[in-house]
Design a protein around this motif. Structure first.
Motif, PDB file in Angstrom:
ATOM      1  N   ALA A 124       0.831  -1.209   0.000  1.00 54.42           N
ATOM      2  CA  ALA A 124       0.000   0.000   0.000  1.00 54.42           C
ATOM      3  C   ALA A 124       0.864   1.257   0.000  1.00 54.42           C
ATOM      4  O   ALA A 124       0.511   2.273  -0.623  1.00 54.42           O
ATOM      5  N   ALA A 125       2.009   1.220   0.684  1.00 52.17           N
ATOM      6  CA  ALA A 125       2.910   2.367   0.689  1.00 52.17           C
ATOM      7  C   ALA A 125       3.474   2.625  -0.704  1.00 52.17           C
ATOM      8  O   ALA A 125       3.613   3.781  -1.132  1.00 52.17           O
ATOM      9  N   VAL A 126       3.787   1.554  -1.446  1.00 54.66           N
ATOM     10  CA  VAL A 126       4.242   1.719  -2.824  1.00 54.66           C
ATOM     11  C   VAL A 126       3.120   2.284  -3.685  1.00 54.66           C
ATOM     12  O   VAL A 126       3.332   3.192  -4.501  1.00 54.66           O
ATOM     13  N   ALA A 127       1.910   1.763  -3.509  1.00 55.16           N
ATOM     14  CA  ALA A 127       0.760   2.271  -4.275  1.00 55.16           C
ATOM     15  C   ALA A 127       0.565   3.769  -4.031  1.00 55.16           C
ATOM     16  O   ALA A 127       0.267   4.520  -4.963  1.00 55.16           O
ATOM     17  N   ASP A 128       0.769   4.213  -2.792  1.00 58.95           N
ATOM     18  CA  ASP A 128       0.646   5.642  -2.485  1.00 58.95           C
ATOM     19  C   ASP A 128       1.658   6.465  -3.276  1.00 58.95           C
ATOM     20  O   ASP A 128       1.374   7.595  -3.687  1.00 58.95           O
ATOM     21  N   ASP A 160      10.860   1.048  -0.368  1.00 57.34           N
ATOM     22  CA  ASP A 160      11.466   1.115   0.963  1.00 57.34           C
ATOM     23  C   ASP A 160      10.725   0.170   1.897  1.00 57.34           C
ATOM     24  O   ASP A 160       9.540   0.392   2.208  1.00 57.34           O
ATOM     25  N   LEU A 161      11.403  -0.870   2.350  1.00 56.16           N
ATOM     26  CA  LEU A 161      10.759  -1.880   3.178  1.00 56.16           C
ATOM     27  C   LEU A 161      10.606  -1.450   4.624  1.00 56.16           C
ATOM     28  O   LEU A 161      10.191  -2.251   5.477  1.00 56.16           O
ATOM     29  N   THR A 162      10.876  -0.173   4.904  1.00 53.84           N
ATOM     30  CA  THR A 162      10.571   0.375   6.235  1.00 53.84           C
ATOM     31  C   THR A 162       9.316   1.242   6.201  1.00 53.84           C
ATOM     32  O   THR A 162       8.863   1.712   7.244  1.00 53.84           O
ATOM     33  N   HIS A 163       8.766   1.483   5.009  1.00 53.66           N
ATOM     34  CA  HIS A 163       7.575   2.326   4.863  1.00 53.66           C
ATOM     35  C   HIS A 163       6.325   1.466   4.740  1.00 53.66           C
ATOM     36  O   HIS A 163       6.287   0.519   3.951  1.00 53.66           O
ATOM     37  N   ARG A 164       5.291   1.836   5.499  1.00 51.56           N
ATOM     38  CA  ARG A 164       4.028   1.111   5.479  1.00 51.56           C
ATOM     39  C   ARG A 164       2.871   2.084   5.405  1.00 51.56           C
ATOM     40  O   ARG A 164       3.001   3.241   5.786  1.00 51.56           O
ATOM     41  N   SER A 165       1.755   1.597   4.897  1.00 53.16           N
ATOM     42  CA  SER A 165       0.568   2.441   4.781  1.00 53.16           C
ATOM     43  C   SER A 165      -0.672   1.591   5.009  1.00 53.16           C
ATOM     44  O   SER A 165      -0.689   0.393   4.690  1.00 53.16           O
ATOM     45  N   ASP A 166      -1.717   2.227   5.541  1.00 59.50           N
ATOM     46  CA  ASP A 166      -2.997   1.544   5.719  1.00 59.50           C
ATOM     47  C   ASP A 166      -4.041   2.071   4.731  1.00 59.50           C
ATOM     48  O   ASP A 166      -5.245   1.858   4.913  1.00 59.50           O
ATOM     49  N   SER A 167      -3.592   2.766   3.696  1.00 63.36           N
ATOM     50  CA  SER A 167      -4.526   3.316   2.721  1.00 63.36           C
ATOM     51  C   SER A 167      -5.180   2.189   1.916  1.00 63.36           C
ATOM     52  O   SER A 167      -4.610   1.112   1.747  1.00 63.36           O
ATOM     53  N   THR A 168      -6.368   2.431   1.439  1.00 65.35           N
ATOM     54  CA  THR A 168      -7.079   1.490   0.575  1.00 65.35           C
ATOM     55  C   THR A 168      -7.563   2.220  -0.658  1.00 65.35           C
ATOM     56  O   THR A 168      -7.672   3.458  -0.669  1.00 65.35           O
ATOM     57  N   ARG A 169      -7.868   1.503  -1.683  1.00 63.20           N
ATOM     58  CA  ARG A 169      -8.344   2.103  -2.935  1.00 63.20           C
ATOM     59  C   ARG A 169      -9.269   1.106  -3.619  1.00 63.20           C
ATOM     60  O   ARG A 169      -9.186  -0.095  -3.371  1.00 63.20           O
ATOM     61  N   PRO A 170     -10.157   1.585  -4.468  1.00 58.23           N
ATOM     62  CA  PRO A 170     -11.089   0.671  -5.150  1.00 58.23           C
ATOM     63  C   PRO A 170     -10.338  -0.249  -6.105  1.00 58.23           C
ATOM     64  O   PRO A 170      -9.259   0.085  -6.609  1.00 58.23           O
ATOM     65  N   GLU A 171     -10.920  -1.424  -6.350  1.00 60.21           N
ATOM     66  CA  GLU A 171     -10.319  -2.382  -7.268  1.00 60.21           C
ATOM     67  C   GLU A 171     -10.367  -1.823  -8.695  1.00 60.21           C
ATOM     68  O   GLU A 171     -11.416  -1.373  -9.174  1.00 60.21           O
ATOM     69  N   PRO A 172      -9.227  -1.805  -9.390  1.00 68.36           N
ATOM     70  CA  PRO A 172      -9.210  -1.314 -10.777  1.00 68.36           C
ATOM     71  C   PRO A 172     -10.073  -2.170 -11.703  1.00 68.36           C
ATOM     72  O   PRO A 172     -10.455  -3.298 -11.377  1.00 68.36           O
ATOM     73  N   ASP A 173     -10.348  -1.642 -12.882  1.00 71.23           N
ATOM     74  CA  ASP A 173     -11.134  -2.324 -13.901  1.00 71.23           C
ATOM     75  C   ASP A 173     -10.468  -3.647 -14.271  1.00 71.23           C
ATOM     76  O   ASP A 173      -9.285  -3.683 -14.620  1.00 71.23           O
ATOM     77  N   PRO A 174     -11.195  -4.772 -14.203  1.00 70.49           N
ATOM     78  CA  PRO A 174     -10.602  -6.066 -14.580  1.00 70.49           C
ATOM     79  C   PRO A 174     -10.057  -6.087 -16.007  1.00 70.49           C
ATOM     80  O   PRO A 174      -9.151  -6.873 -16.306  1.00 70.49           O
TER      81      PRO A 174
END
Length: 469
Positions: free
Chosen positions: A35-39, A116-130
């Motif tokens: 999730a941190a990478v997605a951010d 960075d394997l020290t960065h974390r996130s609790d963010s969520t996002r909708p599932e992309p179009d299949p």
């Protein structure tokens, strides 16, 4: 269902749910890392990933897919020319690289986004179009630069769900393998499979017999080279007796290796068939019969047929050889920027031309003969499958490896020619040995001894290099 359903939904906090080359994380932590990478991707359309065998690669790919960003894996050993082609052709907007450690290239001036394997996130996002692109995987043909095969999220999901059905693949499994993470076998099956289906994953790094033996998995993936090396260390092979399923792919498993592996492990090896453009389309089932010389039955929703050189359908009688064509939900969306190649790869009624020669039995079981360009030899009016001759050569106790090709011949059209890694066995002895096992017209007319067969990263023999020597 989400593409990475288990990663997105699991509350499992068991340590080392995903272990890559000695470093492991629980599912919940892996989700937060991804999730941190997605951010950090900020809505990028496509991103390259430096695809080493490390946890940063898995986190980077998972993060991009959570964000709906298409992933372009870059082999870690890619040279400057290949790397530049992949980046420019794919129009990757940035490159995900490990935050710590040496970066392997300059990446043509693209911005680098550190994983960075020290960065974390609790963010969520909708599932992309299949229907959106999940991966752009580059595949080399016989000529020209590698082509980007565009694979949708829907196609990846269909492939993995079909394999879960065929192999009984569940969250109770521990998948073990040591495959590269930039191809279908290692990345789609070997990483996205666990992230979708929930099995734990142990990537052993370099795939030595000892590391496979020590992993105590229930499900093992390997290519023929790996399985051959394991059978050469009997104590390592016997350590796999507790596994419920051994899977071989990416190249044909020599019959002798399958027989030895079954004797040592008590497990028949499941083979499957697919390509970058089609993902996995045919497989044997874990709970069904195993036939060493076949790759099984079509997965759910997949249809197959054999055709001759004019696209005329051929009978499924188990004997007639023809080009295998497939259609179904696992097919790619096309070659990136290659409309001519894309059009040439498909028939007018929507079937994909695999370029592979096969037979299909009346019961639907498929046997892959090889590539039409290199493994179907037309000699003296006969159609000869190179794989059959290779298996015959490998039955000789003095032959360790064999590759058979057709060499242009003014009289026969093509001459059956074998390249072997062997002990000091006379050419005439090997020719006569094959002639005693098979029809006389299938015997090699020439046997050339070599120190090693040229292979790619997945262990496939590069026959084009033999024929140009």
């Amino acid at each position: 269902m989400r593409l990475l359903n288990w990663l997105s939904e699991s509350a499992d906090e068991r340590p080392d749910a995903v272990q890559i080359n000695g470093r492991g994380v629980p599912w919940v932590e892996l989700r937060r890392l991804a999730a941190a990478v997605a951010d950090d991707l900020h809505g990028l359309d496509r991103v390259a990933v430096e695809a080493g065998t490390d946890l940063a690669t898995v986190v980077g790919v998972a993060g991009a897919l959570l964000a709906g960003t298409a992933v372009v894996p870059v082999p870690p050993d890619a040279g400057p020319r290949e790397r530049d082609h992949l980046l420019r052709d794919s129009a990757a907007e940035a490159v995900l690289v490990p935050a710590h450690g040496k970066c392997r290239g300059d990446y043509a001036g693209r911005p680098r986004i550190p994983v960075d394997l020290t960065h974390r996130s609790d963010s969520t996002r909708p599932e992309p179009d299949p229907a959106g692109t999940a991966l752009i995987l580059y595949t080399s043909g016989t000529t020209g630069a590698p082509k980007g095969a565009v694979l949708s999220r829907r196609a990846v999901a269909a492939c993995l769900d079909g394999l879960a059905d065929a192999w009984g693949w569940t969250p109770d499994d521990l998948l073990v393998h040591g495959l590269p993470l930039f191809h279908v076998h290692g990345l789609v099956l070997g990483v996205l499979g666990p992230l979708r289906l929930g099995s734990r994953l142990h990537h052993v790094g370099r795939p030595t017999p000892e590391r496979y033996a020590g992993a105590a998995g229930s499900l093992y993936f390997g290519v023929p080279t790996i399985w051959s090396r394991i059978t050469a260390v009997p104590e390592a092979a016997r350590a796999l007796r507790s596994a419920r399923l051994l899977v071989s792919g990416s190249a044909a498993l020599p019959a002798a290796v399958g027989t030895d592996l079954a004797a040592l492990t008590g497990r028949r090896v499941v083979q499957r068939y697919g390509m970058t453009e089609t993902l996995i389309t045919v497989s044997a089932h874990a709970d069904g019969p195993h036939r060493p010389d076949t790759v099984g039955l079509p997965l759910p929703g997949v249809r197959t047929r054999l055709v001759d050189d004019g696209d005329v359908p051929l009978p499924a009688d188990g004997e007639t050889m023809g080009e295998l064509q497939v259609c179904g939900p696992t097919l790619f969306d096309g070659y990136l920027h290659r409309p001519e190649a894309d059009a040439a790869s498909r028939t007018s009624d929507g079937w994909f031309r695999t370029g592979d020669v096969a037979t299909i039995g009346p019961d639907g079981w498929h046997r892959i003969v090889g590539r039409a360009a290199t493994d179907l030899i037309k000699s003296g009016g006969y159609r000869i499958g190179a794989g059959e001759v290779e298996d015959a050569l490998l039955a000789h106790p003095g032959v360790r490896e064999a590759a058979v090709v057709g060499i242009p011949d003014s009289d026969l059209g093509q001459q059956v020619t074998a390249y072997v890694v062997s002990d000091d066995v006379a050419e005439s002895e090997l020719i006569d040995f094959v002639a005693r096992q098979l029809s006389a017209h299938k015997r090699p007319r020439q046997v050339r001894r070599v120190d090693a067969l040229p292979r790619n990263a997945l262990g496939k023999v590069q026959k084009s290099q033999l024929t140009t020597e």
